[in-house]
Design a protein around this motif. Sequence first.
Motif, PDB file in Angstrom:
ATOM      1  N   TYR A 174       4.223   6.700 -13.267  1.00 48.79           N
ATOM      2  CA  TYR A 174       4.013   5.986 -11.999  1.00 48.79           C
ATOM      3  C   TYR A 174       5.172   5.036 -11.712  1.00 48.79           C
ATOM      4  CZ  TYR A 174       2.208   2.412  -8.840  1.00 48.79           C
ATOM      5  OH  TYR A 174       2.075   1.517  -7.812  1.00 48.79           O
ATOM      6  N   ARG A 175       5.568   4.263 -12.698  1.00 48.33           N
ATOM      7  CA  ARG A 175       6.644   3.287 -12.484  1.00 48.33           C
ATOM      8  C   ARG A 175       7.998   3.967 -12.308  1.00 48.33           C
ATOM      9  NH1 ARG A 175       4.352  -1.143 -16.912  1.00 48.33           N
ATOM     10  NH2 ARG A 175       2.720  -1.975 -15.516  1.00 48.33           N
ATOM     11  N   LEU A 176       8.168   5.111 -12.952  1.00 49.11           N
ATOM     12  CA  LEU A 176       9.402   5.870 -12.743  1.00 49.11           C
ATOM     13  C   LEU A 176       9.479   6.366 -11.303  1.00 49.11           C
ATOM     14  CD1 LEU A 176      11.924   7.181 -14.001  1.00 49.11           C
ATOM     15  CD2 LEU A 176      10.516   9.186 -14.526  1.00 49.11           C
ATOM     16  N   TYR A 177       8.375   6.880 -10.783  1.00 44.60           N
ATOM     17  CA  TYR A 177       8.344   7.328  -9.392  1.00 44.60           C
ATOM     18  C   TYR A 177       8.514   6.136  -8.438  1.00 44.60           C
ATOM     19  CZ  TYR A 177       6.818  12.020 -10.711  1.00 44.60           C
ATOM     20  OH  TYR A 177       6.756  13.290 -11.227  1.00 44.60           O
ATOM     21  N   LEU A 178       7.942   4.992  -8.787  1.00 42.43           N
ATOM     22  CA  LEU A 178       8.102   3.803  -7.948  1.00 42.43           C
ATOM     23  C   LEU A 178       9.568   3.379  -7.891  1.00 42.43           C
ATOM     24  CD1 LEU A 178       6.983   1.415  -6.316  1.00 42.43           C
ATOM     25  CD2 LEU A 178       6.529   0.244  -8.489  1.00 42.43           C
ATOM     26  N   ALA A 179      10.249   3.432  -9.022  1.00 41.05           N
ATOM     27  CA  ALA A 179      11.669   3.078  -9.041  1.00 41.05           C
ATOM     28  C   ALA A 179      12.485   4.045  -8.177  1.00 41.05           C
ATOM     29  CB  ALA A 179      12.187   3.086 -10.478  1.00 41.05           C
ATOM     30  N   ALA A 180      12.186   5.337  -8.303  1.00 40.46           N
ATOM     31  CA  ALA A 180      12.902   6.321  -7.487  1.00 40.46           C
ATOM     32  C   ALA A 180      12.609   6.124  -6.006  1.00 40.46           C
ATOM     33  CB  ALA A 180      12.499   7.733  -7.918  1.00 40.46           C
ATOM     34  N   PHE A 181      11.347   5.847  -5.680  1.00 38.00           N
ATOM     35  CA  PHE A 181      10.956   5.586  -4.283  1.00 38.00           C
ATOM     36  C   PHE A 181      11.714   4.381  -3.724  1.00 38.00           C
ATOM     37  CE2 PHE A 181       8.166   3.283  -1.336  1.00 38.00           C
ATOM     38  CZ  PHE A 181       7.898   4.258  -0.390  1.00 38.00           C
ATOM     39  N   THR A 182      11.819   3.315  -4.528  1.00 38.01           N
ATOM     40  CA  THR A 182      12.514   2.101  -4.086  1.00 38.01           C
ATOM     41  C   THR A 182      14.005   2.348  -3.905  1.00 38.01           C
ATOM     42  OG1 THR A 182      10.887   0.778  -5.304  1.00 38.01           O
ATOM     43  CG2 THR A 182      12.908  -0.328  -4.606  1.00 38.01           C
ATOM     44  N   ILE A 233       0.840  -1.210   0.000  1.00 42.97           N
ATOM     45  CA  ILE A 233       0.000   0.000   0.000  1.00 42.97           C
ATOM     46  C   ILE A 233       0.866   1.247   0.000  1.00 42.97           C
ATOM     47  CG2 ILE A 233      -1.638   1.327   1.390  1.00 42.97           C
ATOM     48  CD1 ILE A 233      -2.689  -1.451   2.389  1.00 42.97           C
ATOM     49  N   TYR A 234       1.876   1.269   0.847  1.00 40.81           N
ATOM     50  CA  TYR A 234       2.757   2.433   0.924  1.00 40.81           C
ATOM     51  C   TYR A 234       3.547   2.625  -0.366  1.00 40.81           C
ATOM     52  CZ  TYR A 234       1.908   2.892   5.956  1.00 40.81           C
ATOM     53  OH  TYR A 234       1.329   3.090   7.179  1.00 40.81           O
ATOM     54  N   ALA A 235       4.040   1.506  -0.924  1.00 42.41           N
ATOM     55  CA  ALA A 235       4.846   1.599  -2.148  1.00 42.41           C
ATOM     56  C   ALA A 235       4.022   2.076  -3.332  1.00 42.41           C
ATOM     57  CB  ALA A 235       5.476   0.239  -2.466  1.00 42.41           C
ATOM     58  N   ALA A 236       2.705   1.825  -3.312  1.00 43.38           N
ATOM     59  CA  ALA A 236       1.845   2.297  -4.398  1.00 43.38           C
ATOM     60  C   ALA A 236       1.328   3.711  -4.154  1.00 43.38           C
ATOM     61  CB  ALA A 236       0.665   1.337  -4.579  1.00 43.38           C
ATOM     62  N   ALA A 237       1.092   4.066  -2.882  1.00 42.96           N
ATOM     63  CA  ALA A 237       0.465   5.354  -2.575  1.00 42.96           C
ATOM     64  C   ALA A 237       1.361   6.537  -2.937  1.00 42.96           C
ATOM     65  CB  ALA A 237       0.097   5.407  -1.092  1.00 42.96           C
ATOM     66  N   VAL A 238       2.650   6.420  -2.646  1.00 48.32           N
ATOM     67  CA  VAL A 238       3.554   7.550  -2.915  1.00 48.32           C
ATOM     68  C   VAL A 238       3.701   7.810  -4.414  1.00 48.32           C
ATOM     69  CG1 VAL A 238       5.939   8.348  -2.704  1.00 48.32           C
ATOM     70  CG2 VAL A 238       4.790   7.349  -0.720  1.00 48.32           C
ATOM     71  N   PRO A 239       4.054   6.822  -5.238  1.00 47.66           N
ATOM     72  CA  PRO A 239       4.146   7.089  -6.690  1.00 47.66           C
ATOM     73  C   PRO A 239       2.807   7.501  -7.303  1.00 47.66           C
ATOM     74  CG  PRO A 239       5.241   5.025  -6.132  1.00 47.66           C
ATOM     75  CD  PRO A 239       4.477   5.440  -4.921  1.00 47.66           C
ATOM     76  N   PHE A 240       1.713   6.933  -6.798  1.00 51.78           N
ATOM     77  CA  PHE A 240       0.391   7.291  -7.324  1.00 51.78           C
ATOM     78  C   PHE A 240       0.100   8.771  -7.073  1.00 51.78           C
ATOM     79  CE2 PHE A 240      -4.252   7.676  -6.699  1.00 51.78           C
ATOM     80  CZ  PHE A 240      -4.682   7.290  -7.962  1.00 51.78           C
ATOM     81  N   SER A 241       0.386   9.244  -5.859  1.00 59.76           N
ATOM     82  CA  SER A 241       0.159  10.657  -5.543  1.00 59.76           C
ATOM     83  C   SER A 241       1.045  11.559  -6.402  1.00 59.76           C
ATOM     84  CB  SER A 241       0.426  10.912  -4.057  1.00 59.76           C
ATOM     85  OG  SER A 241      -0.459  10.174  -3.247  1.00 59.76           O
ATOM     86  N   LEU A 242       2.301  11.178  -6.565  1.00 61.54           N
ATOM     87  CA  LEU A 242       3.206  11.975  -7.389  1.00 61.54           C
ATOM     88  C   LEU A 242       2.755  11.995  -8.841  1.00 61.54           C
ATOM     89  CD1 LEU A 242       6.623  10.820  -5.880  1.00 61.54           C
ATOM     90  CD2 LEU A 242       5.653  13.118  -5.745  1.00 61.54           C
ATOM     91  N   HIS A 293      -1.779  -0.041  -8.878  1.00 66.75           N
ATOM     92  CA  HIS A 293      -1.838   1.068  -7.915  1.00 66.75           C
ATOM     93  C   HIS A 293      -3.267   1.265  -7.434  1.00 66.75           C
ATOM     94  CE1 HIS A 293      -3.536   3.549 -11.096  1.00 66.75           C
ATOM     95  NE2 HIS A 293      -2.474   3.321 -11.855  1.00 66.75           N
ATOM     96  N   ASP A 294      -4.071   0.210  -7.506  1.00 64.27           N
ATOM     97  CA  ASP A 294      -5.450   0.256  -7.018  1.00 64.27           C
ATOM     98  C   ASP A 294      -5.430   0.207  -5.490  1.00 64.27           C
ATOM     99  OD1 ASP A 294      -8.097   0.042  -6.439  1.00 64.27           O
ATOM    100  OD2 ASP A 294      -8.516  -1.627  -7.795  1.00 64.27           O
ATOM    101  N   LEU A 295      -5.329   1.373  -4.871  1.00 67.58           N
ATOM    102  CA  LEU A 295      -5.133   1.447  -3.427  1.00 67.58           C
ATOM    103  C   LEU A 295      -6.335   0.915  -2.656  1.00 67.58           C
ATOM    104  CD1 LEU A 295      -3.441   4.947  -3.161  1.00 67.58           C
ATOM    105  CD2 LEU A 295      -2.358   2.718  -2.922  1.00 67.58           C
ATOM    106  N   GLU A 296      -7.544   1.172  -3.164  1.00 64.90           N
ATOM    107  CA  GLU A 296      -8.724   0.703  -2.462  1.00 64.90           C
ATOM    108  C   GLU A 296      -8.736  -0.817  -2.369  1.00 64.90           C
ATOM    109  OE1 GLU A 296     -13.598   1.270  -2.465  1.00 64.90           O
ATOM    110  OE2 GLU A 296     -12.434   1.630  -4.289  1.00 64.90           O
ATOM    111  N   SER A 297      -8.372  -1.489  -3.457  1.00 60.57           N
ATOM    112  CA  SER A 297      -8.334  -2.959  -3.439  1.00 60.57           C
ATOM    113  C   SER A 297      -7.197  -3.471  -2.562  1.00 60.57           C
ATOM    114  CB  SER A 297      -8.180  -3.496  -4.864  1.00 60.57           C
ATOM    115  OG  SER A 297      -9.326  -3.204  -5.629  1.00 60.57           O
TER     116      SER A 297
END
Length: 494
Positions: free
Chosen positions: A206-214, A161-170, A414-418
Amino acid sequence: MAGEITETGELYSPYVGLVYMFNLIVGTGALTMPKAFAAAGWLVSLVLLVFLGFMSFMTTTFVVEAMAAANAQLHWRRMQTPKEEEDDDSSTASDSDFLQDNYEQAEKLPILSVQRRGSPSLFGITDRVEMGQMASMFFSKVGVNLFYFCIIIYLYGDLAIYAAAVPFSLMQVTCAAGNDSCGVEADSKHNDTDVCWGPMRRVDAYRLYLAAFTLLLGPFTFFDVQKTKYLQILTSLMRWVAFATMIVLALVRIGRGHGEGRPPLADLSGVRNLFGVCVYSFMCQHSLPSLVTPVASKRHLTRLVLLDYVLILAFYSLLSFTAIFSFRGDSLLDMYTLNFARCDVVGPAAIRFFLGLFPVFTISTNFPIIAVTLRNNWKTLFHREGGTYPWAVDRVVFPAIALAPPVLVAFCTHDLESLVGITGAYAGTGIQYVIPALLVYHCRRDTQLALGPGALNKHRSPFRHTFWVAFVLLWALFCFFFVTANIVLSETQL
């Protein structure tokens, strides 16, 4: 506010503990609740929210009772074991050995003596006994392994959830800016293949932000990270500024007649996700030992916990109802803060960007801590008495096992609700219902065997009858089958 320093850390007043529990429970789950409310209908959502709040309160009192019983076992052990023997044997004897010794001691002593030992101070919560230690004291080896498995699955869901929420917001904020928009699009039914900026699609951003987050936060999993007091203060302050701002803005929007929401009374198709979100949003049982033990005075602990749950219910209701009447159900985003990153909702750009990027700041500070906790739980699950891990396994393999799966899940969706719904419905059900119910059942039985029937636990739950334990377990079983059946039906309809 704070008191003396003890083995459990700095003591604080019961009201400070109430605030800490409030902050612990109200987190990421609250940001996904408005969309779940809108999908299930306001009446169904309110009834389910109140009922699940009641169930969470009940199991919280179960955990507190189990903590007191575990402390009683430890206190009894110290009283029965000479100081010299305790110093010599403490490094080798296990909790189960001491528990067996308690049984033998209790059988040799007169009943009146056992009753005197069951004085109120015996059950005082003075030692911090984490849930893993309570599981080792009251469960069998299989039960302990199942406990750690449940905790690990929950932590994986948390990290995903955390790994998806940050890139999704960005992605939401920056793609809108890149398209010369003054905020996040009002329609939540956007396509990931739509252009973000230049030739880059939204999913690519989204995936670019996820890579940077990781890359930025992932390396902390390989080291020991501890949350500082000042970091807690900063994230809590930002959270409450953001929540208060959203509630006020939604009320102003409704008061001016700009409210777009026309939520249905009931829509059973949205109950599955709502259930998982609500369970996740009341999650605190696994952190109660660290939260409750430092409370200086625990005389009215149950009343304070009840007050906390009433306040949390009121807050969740206020946040969700202002949201579903302010915004159309199809325009509510998975992360509620993003609805306020639109210029037709909020004028000042500073407020729009603060609310739009709020999850980025708060979630990023928690991700390394949860990842380290998950890594340590894996190490504990496979730990052998007296054994040590090679350096490569300890510092590379376990951190990689903790980090890789949630990042892969976030890469795929990045379906945060699910994500919140599934995590709450499965692992959350185990931690919030099954484990507390089994802990309180076994601790009551073990306490009677070790200390005698006259030992009175002053922190016992108001739900003392075995019926309540059975009710919680049956409810957990129903929830498991209900959510699974809904997922299967949803898949067959696609």
